[in-house]
Motif scaffolding. Structure first.
Motif, PDB file in Angstrom:
ATOM      1  N   GLY A  35      48.436  73.045   6.905  1.00 27.52           N
ATOM      2  CA  GLY A  35      47.967  73.805   8.054  1.00 27.52           C
ATOM      3  C   GLY A  35      48.816  75.033   8.344  1.00 27.52           C
ATOM      4  O   GLY A  35      48.362  75.964   9.004  1.00 27.52           O
ATOM      5  N   GLU A  36      50.053  75.064   7.859  1.00 21.72           N
ATOM      6  CA  GLU A  36      50.934  76.215   8.062  1.00 21.72           C
ATOM      7  C   GLU A  36      50.699  77.322   7.033  1.00 21.72           C
ATOM      8  O   GLU A  36      51.252  78.410   7.155  1.00 21.72           O
ATOM      9  CB  GLU A  36      52.388  75.781   8.023  1.00 21.72           C
ATOM     10  N   LEU A  37      49.876  77.040   6.019  1.00 28.61           N
ATOM     11  CA  LEU A  37      49.583  78.028   4.985  1.00 28.61           C
ATOM     12  C   LEU A  37      48.336  78.818   5.357  1.00 28.61           C
ATOM     13  O   LEU A  37      47.398  78.279   5.933  1.00 28.61           O
ATOM     14  CB  LEU A  37      49.380  77.336   3.634  1.00 28.61           C
ATOM     15  N   ALA A  38      48.334  80.095   5.031  1.00 28.96           N
ATOM     16  CA  ALA A  38      47.193  80.951   5.356  1.00 28.96           C
ATOM     17  C   ALA A  38      45.993  80.676   4.448  1.00 28.96           C
ATOM     18  O   ALA A  38      44.858  80.696   4.890  1.00 28.96           O
ATOM     19  CB  ALA A  38      47.591  82.431   5.256  1.00 28.96           C
ATOM     20  N   GLY A  39      46.236  80.432   3.177  1.00 32.70           N
ATOM     21  CA  GLY A  39      45.141  80.264   2.234  1.00 32.70           C
ATOM     22  C   GLY A  39      44.509  81.602   1.879  1.00 32.70           C
ATOM     23  O   GLY A  39      44.724  82.603   2.563  1.00 32.70           O
ATOM     24  N   VAL A  52      53.688  87.025   0.224  1.00 30.18           N
ATOM     25  CA  VAL A  52      53.669  88.493   0.320  1.00 30.18           C
ATOM     26  C   VAL A  52      52.509  88.981   1.170  1.00 30.18           C
ATOM     27  O   VAL A  52      52.714  89.590   2.217  1.00 30.18           O
ATOM     28  CB  VAL A  52      53.613  89.141  -1.086  1.00 30.18           C
ATOM     29  N   ASP A  53      51.299  88.715   0.743  1.00 26.78           N
ATOM     30  CA  ASP A  53      50.129  89.316   1.383  1.00 26.78           C
ATOM     31  C   ASP A  53      49.973  88.977   2.858  1.00 26.78           C
ATOM     32  O   ASP A  53      49.645  89.832   3.657  1.00 26.78           O
ATOM     33  CB  ASP A  53      48.852  88.924   0.635  1.00 26.78           C
ATOM     34  N   LYS A  54      50.194  87.727   3.239  1.00 31.03           N
ATOM     35  CA  LYS A  54      49.955  87.381   4.640  1.00 31.03           C
ATOM     36  C   LYS A  54      50.968  88.044   5.572  1.00 31.03           C
ATOM     37  O   LYS A  54      50.733  88.147   6.766  1.00 31.03           O
ATOM     38  CB  LYS A  54      49.920  85.869   4.842  1.00 31.03           C
TER      39      LYS A  54
END
Length: 89
Positions: A35-39, A52-54
């Motif tokens: 849940g802490e990851l943007a995906g 990097v991207d998020k």
């Protein structure tokens, strides 16, 4: 090559994470970690996107992402530029 040890004389600006390892271990779940990851925007998971991207959102795009200190100069790469470089690879 011998290097002089750099001694820190102040507390870290951001406290280490986790501050209480045993508590973190007791409450850890893989679902919470996920849940802490943007995906990725279309689904899935990519570590380059997470690291990097998020972070290259407009309010952070001009902040330093990587700082490399060379013998002759300091090179600064912003969050947005790091994302551009990763996508070009």
């Amino acid at each position: 090559m011998d290097w002089e040890t750099i001694h820190r004389d102040t507390a870290p600006v951001v406290p280490p994470r986790p501050t209480d390892y045993e508590e973190a271990r007791a409450v850890f779940t893989w679902a919470r970690a996920r849940g802490e990851l943007a995906g990725l925007p279309g689904g899935g998971l990519n570590i380059a996107h997470e690291e990097v991207d998020k972070h290259a959102v407009p309010e952070r795009a001009d902040k330093a992402a990587l700082r490399c200190i060379a013998r002759d100069d300091t090179v600064r790469t912003t969050q947005a530029r790091a994302g551009d470089q990763r996508r070009a690879a």
